[in-house]
Design a protein around this motif. Structure first.
Motif, PDB file in Angstrom:
ATOM      1  N   ASP A  36       0.821  -1.209   0.000  1.00  0.00           N
ATOM      2  CA  ASP A  36       0.000   0.000   0.000  1.00  0.00           C
ATOM      3  C   ASP A  36       0.857   1.262   0.000  1.00  0.00           C
ATOM      4  OD1 ASP A  36      -2.302  -1.566   0.257  1.00  0.00           O
ATOM      5  OD2 ASP A  36      -2.373  -1.343   2.438  1.00  0.00           O
ATOM      6  N   ASP A  38       3.814   4.182  -0.778  1.00  0.00           N
ATOM      7  CA  ASP A  38       4.490   4.850  -1.885  1.00  0.00           C
ATOM      8  C   ASP A  38       5.957   5.078  -1.501  1.00  0.00           C
ATOM      9  OD1 ASP A  38       4.516   7.039  -0.148  1.00  0.00           O
ATOM     10  OD2 ASP A  38       2.943   8.117  -1.208  1.00  0.00           O
ATOM     11  N   LEU A  39       6.669   5.872  -2.262  1.00  0.00           N
ATOM     12  CA  LEU A  39       8.094   6.080  -2.003  1.00  0.00           C
ATOM     13  C   LEU A  39       8.376   6.821  -0.695  1.00  0.00           C
ATOM     14  CD1 LEU A  39       9.274   6.987  -5.608  1.00  0.00           C
ATOM     15  CD2 LEU A  39       9.549   4.820  -4.382  1.00  0.00           C
ATOM     16  N   ASN A  44      -0.268   5.113  -0.305  1.00  0.00           N
ATOM     17  CA  ASN A  44      -0.366   5.799  -1.583  1.00  0.00           C
ATOM     18  C   ASN A  44      -1.769   6.350  -1.781  1.00  0.00           C
ATOM     19  OD1 ASN A  44      -1.154   5.597  -4.604  1.00  0.00           O
ATOM     20  ND2 ASN A  44       1.071   5.792  -4.592  1.00  0.00           N
ATOM     21  N   ASN A  45      -1.870   7.541  -2.371  1.00  0.00           N
ATOM     22  CA  ASN A  45      -3.177   8.164  -2.559  1.00  0.00           C
ATOM     23  C   ASN A  45      -4.120   7.310  -3.410  1.00  0.00           C
ATOM     24  OD1 ASN A  45      -1.571   8.685  -4.819  1.00  0.00           O
ATOM     25  ND2 ASN A  45      -2.661  10.564  -5.303  1.00  0.00           N
TER      26      ASN A  45
END
Length: 182
Positions: A36, A38-39, A44-45
């Motif tokens: 789930d 992000d970086l 993550n949206n």
């Protein structure tokens, strides 16, 4: 694969959970998983939007509407959505996804969804949905309202939501705003 497993879990759980009226608040507990992130190592949206689908499915299954929709060959599509992020959700944190029908108008149904962690809203979204027929066409709102057991007169849209959806009779709607392209 992650969304498929979560979908199957939500479906299994919803069929065994306490039934709800379509106008009740449905709640599903999730945990932030590694895929789930992000970086920046927070959820993550796009994952929020994908999970919102599952929250709406939970609400429809628990209210008994899902089986009737599928029997009739109807399915929901999102016409528009907006989401506001207030806090991050990080790896392994648990949270509740709350979903409720806000109202209906002449063309769509509106659902508010909130991601809540430890009693605090971390993200809030509103979606506008229509229901389509597999045979073609749009499900008329009176038929949809009857199926959901909702009288549109008893579930009017708040003014801000009618404005957001583009259905409000506002002075700015009578005269088009000047285009930035002209």
């Amino acid at each position: 694969m992650n969304k498929l497993l979560r979908f199957l879990w939500v479906l299994w759980r919803a069929r065994r959970a306490t039934p709800l009226a379509p106008t009740d608040v449905g709640s599903v507990r999730f945990r932030v998983l590694p895929n789930d992130l992000d970086l920046q190592r927070h959820m993550n949206n796009g994952v929020y939007l994908s999970l919102m689908d599952l929250g709406r499915i939970d609400l429809m299954v628990r209210s008994g509407v899902w089986s009737e929709l599928t029997a009739r060959g109807y399915y929901p599509v999102i016409v528009s959505s907006t989401i506001t992020y207030r806090r991050s959700l990080e790896l392994w944190q648990t949270y509740e996804l709350e979903s409720r029908i806000v109202g209906i108008d002449d063309i769509a149904a509106y659902v508010e969804q909130r991601f809540v962690r430890d009693g605090e809203i971390v993200a809030r979204a509103v979606i506008k949905a229509r229901f389509l027929k597999k045979s073609g066409g749009i499900v008329p709102i009176p038929e949809l309202a009857e199926l959901f057991g909702m009288d549109p007169q008893n579930h009017p849209l708040p003014a801000w939501l009618a404005e957001w959806s583009g259905n409000a009779a506002l002075p700015s709607r009578r005269e088009p705003a000047p285009s930035v392209w002209e």
